[in-house]
Design a protein around this motif. Structure first.
Motif, PDB file in Angstrom:
ATOM      1  N   GLY B  12       0.825  -1.207   0.000  1.00 55.91           N
ATOM      2  CA  GLY B  12       0.000   0.000   0.000  1.00 55.91           C
ATOM      3  C   GLY B  12       0.854   1.250   0.000  1.00 55.91           C
ATOM      4  O   GLY B  12       0.593   2.194  -0.749  1.00 55.91           O
ATOM      5  N   ALA B  13       1.905   1.262   0.815  1.00 54.85           N
ATOM      6  CA  ALA B  13       2.793   2.423   0.876  1.00 54.85           C
ATOM      7  C   ALA B  13       3.472   2.652  -0.463  1.00 54.85           C
ATOM      8  O   ALA B  13       3.650   3.788  -0.905  1.00 54.85           O
ATOM      9  CB  ALA B  13       3.826   2.218   1.976  1.00 54.85           C
ATOM     10  N   LEU B  14       3.826   1.549  -1.148  1.00 51.02           N
ATOM     11  CA  LEU B  14       4.445   1.654  -2.468  1.00 51.02           C
ATOM     12  C   LEU B  14       3.499   2.352  -3.449  1.00 51.02           C
ATOM     13  O   LEU B  14       3.885   3.246  -4.202  1.00 51.02           O
ATOM     14  CB  LEU B  14       4.802   0.256  -2.976  1.00 51.02           C
ATOM     15  CG  LEU B  14       5.629   0.198  -4.255  1.00 51.02           C
ATOM     16  CD1 LEU B  14       7.055   0.655  -3.982  1.00 51.02           C
ATOM     17  CD2 LEU B  14       5.626  -1.199  -4.823  1.00 51.02           C
ATOM     18  N   PHE B  15       2.205   1.940  -3.408  1.00 51.12           N
ATOM     19  CA  PHE B  15       1.225   2.564  -4.305  1.00 51.12           C
ATOM     20  C   PHE B  15       1.059   4.052  -3.980  1.00 51.12           C
ATOM     21  O   PHE B  15       0.943   4.884  -4.879  1.00 51.12           O
ATOM     22  CB  PHE B  15      -0.121   1.847  -4.218  1.00 51.12           C
ATOM     23  CG  PHE B  15      -0.237   0.717  -5.191  1.00 51.12           C
ATOM     24  CD1 PHE B  15      -0.403   0.973  -6.538  1.00 51.12           C
ATOM     25  CD2 PHE B  15      -0.176  -0.594  -4.781  1.00 51.12           C
ATOM     26  CE1 PHE B  15      -0.499  -0.054  -7.445  1.00 51.12           C
ATOM     27  CE2 PHE B  15      -0.269  -1.623  -5.671  1.00 51.12           C
ATOM     28  CZ  PHE B  15      -0.432  -1.357  -7.007  1.00 51.12           C
ATOM     29  N   LEU B  16       1.048   4.384  -2.679  1.00 48.21           N
ATOM     30  CA  LEU B  16       0.933   5.796  -2.294  1.00 48.21           C
ATOM     31  C   LEU B  16       2.128   6.586  -2.827  1.00 48.21           C
ATOM     32  O   LEU B  16       1.982   7.711  -3.303  1.00 48.21           O
ATOM     33  CB  LEU B  16       0.854   5.919  -0.770  1.00 48.21           C
ATOM     34  CG  LEU B  16      -0.486   5.529  -0.148  1.00 48.21           C
ATOM     35  CD1 LEU B  16      -0.382   5.564   1.365  1.00 48.21           C
ATOM     36  CD2 LEU B  16      -1.577   6.469  -0.597  1.00 48.21           C
ATOM     37  N   PHE B  17       3.311   5.961  -2.783  1.00 49.33           N
ATOM     38  CA  PHE B  17       4.513   6.623  -3.303  1.00 49.33           C
ATOM     39  C   PHE B  17       4.380   6.873  -4.802  1.00 49.33           C
ATOM     40  O   PHE B  17       4.664   7.968  -5.295  1.00 49.33           O
ATOM     41  CB  PHE B  17       5.750   5.774  -3.002  1.00 49.33           C
ATOM     42  CG  PHE B  17       6.979   6.253  -3.710  1.00 49.33           C
ATOM     43  CD1 PHE B  17       7.604   7.420  -3.314  1.00 49.33           C
ATOM     44  CD2 PHE B  17       7.496   5.550  -4.780  1.00 49.33           C
ATOM     45  CE1 PHE B  17       8.729   7.884  -3.969  1.00 49.33           C
ATOM     46  CE2 PHE B  17       8.616   6.006  -5.444  1.00 49.33           C
ATOM     47  CZ  PHE B  17       9.241   7.175  -5.041  1.00 49.33           C
ATOM     48  N   LYS B  38      -6.202   7.475  -8.579  1.00 50.85           N
ATOM     49  CA  LYS B  38      -6.125   6.042  -8.872  1.00 50.85           C
ATOM     50  C   LYS B  38      -5.189   5.330  -7.913  1.00 50.85           C
ATOM     51  O   LYS B  38      -5.560   4.372  -7.246  1.00 50.85           O
ATOM     52  CB  LYS B  38      -5.647   5.826 -10.309  1.00 50.85           C
ATOM     53  CG  LYS B  38      -6.578   6.350 -11.344  1.00 50.85           C
ATOM     54  CD  LYS B  38      -7.744   5.423 -11.580  1.00 50.85           C
ATOM     55  CE  LYS B  38      -8.964   6.193 -12.016  1.00 50.85           C
ATOM     56  NZ  LYS B  38      -8.743   7.052 -13.150  1.00 50.85           N
ATOM     57  N   CYS B  39      -3.954   5.831  -7.838  1.00 53.59           N
ATOM     58  CA  CYS B  39      -2.974   5.117  -7.020  1.00 53.59           C
ATOM     59  C   CYS B  39      -3.302   5.212  -5.545  1.00 53.59           C
ATOM     60  O   CYS B  39      -3.074   4.273  -4.797  1.00 53.59           O
ATOM     61  CB  CYS B  39      -1.584   5.652  -7.298  1.00 53.59           C
ATOM     62  SG  CYS B  39      -1.057   5.260  -8.951  1.00 53.59           S
ATOM     63  N   THR B  40      -3.846   6.339  -5.108  1.00 53.94           N
ATOM     64  CA  THR B  40      -4.120   6.462  -3.676  1.00 53.94           C
ATOM     65  C   THR B  40      -5.311   5.611  -3.259  1.00 53.94           C
ATOM     66  O   THR B  40      -5.402   5.243  -2.090  1.00 53.94           O
ATOM     67  CB  THR B  40      -4.376   7.916  -3.273  1.00 53.94           C
ATOM     68  OG1 THR B  40      -5.324   8.472  -4.163  1.00 53.94           O
ATOM     69  CG2 THR B  40      -3.102   8.704  -3.278  1.00 53.94           C
ATOM     70  N   THR B  41      -6.232   5.283  -4.198  1.00 58.25           N
ATOM     71  CA  THR B  41      -7.347   4.416  -3.812  1.00 58.25           C
ATOM     72  C   THR B  41      -6.816   3.082  -3.301  1.00 58.25           C
ATOM     73  O   THR B  41      -7.047   2.709  -2.149  1.00 58.25           O
ATOM     74  CB  THR B  41      -8.280   4.136  -5.004  1.00 58.25           C
ATOM     75  OG1 THR B  41      -8.396   5.298  -5.784  1.00 58.25           O
ATOM     76  CG2 THR B  41      -9.630   3.696  -4.560  1.00 58.25           C
ATOM     77  N   LEU B  42      -6.061   2.374  -4.153  1.00 61.41           N
ATOM     78  CA  LEU B  42      -5.543   1.070  -3.734  1.00 61.41           C
ATOM     79  C   LEU B  42      -4.510   1.238  -2.628  1.00 61.41           C
ATOM     80  O   LEU B  42      -4.449   0.423  -1.696  1.00 61.41           O
ATOM     81  CB  LEU B  42      -4.923   0.348  -4.937  1.00 61.41           C
ATOM     82  CG  LEU B  42      -4.753  -1.157  -4.779  1.00 61.41           C
ATOM     83  CD1 LEU B  42      -6.087  -1.830  -4.613  1.00 61.41           C
ATOM     84  CD2 LEU B  42      -4.038  -1.738  -5.976  1.00 61.41           C
ATOM     85  N   GLY B  43      -3.725   2.313  -2.693  1.00 61.64           N
ATOM     86  CA  GLY B  43      -2.721   2.556  -1.670  1.00 61.64           C
ATOM     87  C   GLY B  43      -3.327   2.665  -0.286  1.00 61.64           C
ATOM     88  O   GLY B  43      -2.911   1.976   0.651  1.00 61.64           O
ATOM     89  N   SER B  44      -4.368   3.514  -0.162  1.00 63.63           N
ATOM     90  CA  SER B  44      -4.959   3.681   1.168  1.00 63.63           C
ATOM     91  C   SER B  44      -5.730   2.426   1.585  1.00 63.63           C
ATOM     92  O   SER B  44      -5.719   2.059   2.767  1.00 63.63           O
ATOM     93  CB  SER B  44      -5.860   4.910   1.199  1.00 63.63           C
ATOM     94  OG  SER B  44      -6.696   4.943   0.087  1.00 63.63           O
ATOM     95  N   PHE B  45      -6.373   1.740   0.604  1.00 63.33           N
ATOM     96  CA  PHE B  45      -7.066   0.484   0.931  1.00 63.33           C
ATOM     97  C   PHE B  45      -6.104  -0.488   1.599  1.00 63.33           C
ATOM     98  O   PHE B  45      -6.357  -1.007   2.673  1.00 63.33           O
ATOM     99  CB  PHE B  45      -7.577  -0.200  -0.342  1.00 63.33           C
ATOM    100  CG  PHE B  45      -8.883   0.304  -0.827  1.00 63.33           C
ATOM    101  CD1 PHE B  45      -9.366   1.524  -0.400  1.00 63.33           C
ATOM    102  CD2 PHE B  45      -9.631  -0.438  -1.714  1.00 63.33           C
ATOM    103  CE1 PHE B  45     -10.563   1.994  -0.858  1.00 63.33           C
ATOM    104  CE2 PHE B  45     -10.833   0.029  -2.177  1.00 63.33           C
ATOM    105  CZ  PHE B  45     -11.287   1.241  -1.758  1.00 63.33           C
ATOM    106  N   LEU B  46      -4.977  -0.723   0.914  1.00 66.31           N
ATOM    107  CA  LEU B  46      -4.055  -1.749   1.396  1.00 66.31           C
ATOM    108  C   LEU B  46      -3.422  -1.338   2.719  1.00 66.31           C
ATOM    109  O   LEU B  46      -3.248  -2.171   3.610  1.00 66.31           O
ATOM    110  CB  LEU B  46      -2.982  -2.016   0.336  1.00 66.31           C
ATOM    111  CG  LEU B  46      -3.471  -2.682  -0.944  1.00 66.31           C
ATOM    112  CD1 LEU B  46      -2.334  -2.831  -1.929  1.00 66.31           C
ATOM    113  CD2 LEU B  46      -4.080  -4.031  -0.659  1.00 66.31           C
ATOM    114  N   THR B  47      -3.094  -0.045   2.854  1.00 66.82           N
ATOM    115  CA  THR B  47      -2.486   0.396   4.113  1.00 66.82           C
ATOM    116  C   THR B  47      -3.451   0.183   5.272  1.00 66.82           C
ATOM    117  O   THR B  47      -3.085  -0.368   6.310  1.00 66.82           O
ATOM    118  CB  THR B  47      -2.118   1.892   4.025  1.00 66.82           C
ATOM    119  OG1 THR B  47      -1.747   2.196   2.702  1.00 66.82           O
ATOM    120  CG2 THR B  47      -0.978   2.221   4.947  1.00 66.82           C
TER     121      THR B  47
END
Lengths: 182, 108
Positions: B12-17, B38-47
């Protein structure tokens, strides 16, 4: 806008009182479920507070909820809703990988543009869900909505023809939403 | 279970980056909004879900947070995009088509 709202309000008023009670119960149940998930306890105090707060909130908000509109619940619709949610999550993951690829790639393979697509959905809630789903899916996001047209920014434009774009972007959600909001 | 949660949070942190990198690299407002949402959706989900897996008693609460993010994220990106289009911010040079003029409320 205000004209449309007032028209709809007068339309709603003609319907019977039982109808608004159903909306009240819907809202109460939704609020109660959220409360129960947040507290995760079945103590008397917690439940009592939850019931009182949900009841007050649903009493004050159910008229707004009524304007939004809520389709009748059947088994078929629930199944379609589940399929819809699975497809949405699949699309979200594809969208993320797609945009991540475009960001990391040194040459940035983007062909951005703004296009118009059409929808056959009638209800406001259905249109809202469609617009939000389009925003969550690969390379597209909704800029504006007007009646049956949606203004969409596409990061990798494949076609500027309205019908073709509708097929590529909107159709995969629309067929499920049409059943859910029939 | 704890290690699994850490891995999920890491992805998740990788996607946020990548999302924040996209905000820097993209050429105009609209593409930046794309990368930012787009990237922050999956990023925040996974985090958030990863934290829920690490602490199992929080799992349902994190699920509720994810649902709220799922509802509010597209709305905020739509508001940003619509406001910038209404105030007439132009598209970047790479753009190949712009049909805004054909849309009701944008012909000025």
């Amino acid at each position: 806008m205000t004209n449309r709202l007032s028209k709809r309000n007068s339309m709603k008023k003609k319907q019977s009182g039982i109808h608004s009670i159903i909306y009240l119960i819907y809202l109460f149940v939704i609020l109660m479920v959220i409360w129960m998930t947040l507290t995760l306890s079945f103590e008397k105090q917690e439940l009592f507070t939850g019931i009182i707060v949900s009841f007050i909130l649903s009493l004050t908000l159910y008229s707004t909820f009524q304007i939004i509109g809520f389709p009748k619940v059947t088994v078929k619709k629930i199944i379609f809703l589940c399929i819809y949610i699975i497809i949405l999550f699949k699309e979200i993951i594809i969208a993320n990988l797609d945009v991540a690829y475009r960001v990391i790639h040194p040459k940035m393979p983007i062909k951005p543009g703004i296009i118009i697509i059409k929808t056959e959905l009638k209800q406001d809630l259905a249109k809202m869900i469609l617009a939000n789903s389009i925003t969550l899916t690969p390379g597209t996001f909704t800029l504006d909505i007007d009646d049956d047209k949606l203004l969409i920014h596409w990061i990798n434009v494949k076609t500027d023809n309205i019908e073709e774009a509708t097929k590529i972007i909107g159709a995969r959600f629309e067929k499920y939403l049409k059943v859910i909001f029939a | 279970m704890h290690i699994f949660g850490v891995i999920i949070t890491g992805i998740g942190a990788l996607f946020l980056f990548i999302g924040s990198l996209g905000v820097f690299r993209m050429p105009d407002v609209y593409n930046r909004v794309q990368a930012g949402t787009k990237c922050t959706t999956l990023g925040s989900f996974l985090t958030i879900i990863g934290v829920g897996i690490m602490q199992p008693e929080w799992f349902w609460k994190t699920l509720i947070i994810v649902v709220f993010v799922l509802i509010s994220n597209p709305v905020s990106s739509h508001a940003l995009g619509r406001a910038s289009r209404k105030s007439g911010i132009s598209l970047c040079d790479k753009s190949i088509v712009d049909k805004t003029k054909e849309f009701k409320g944008y012909q000025e």
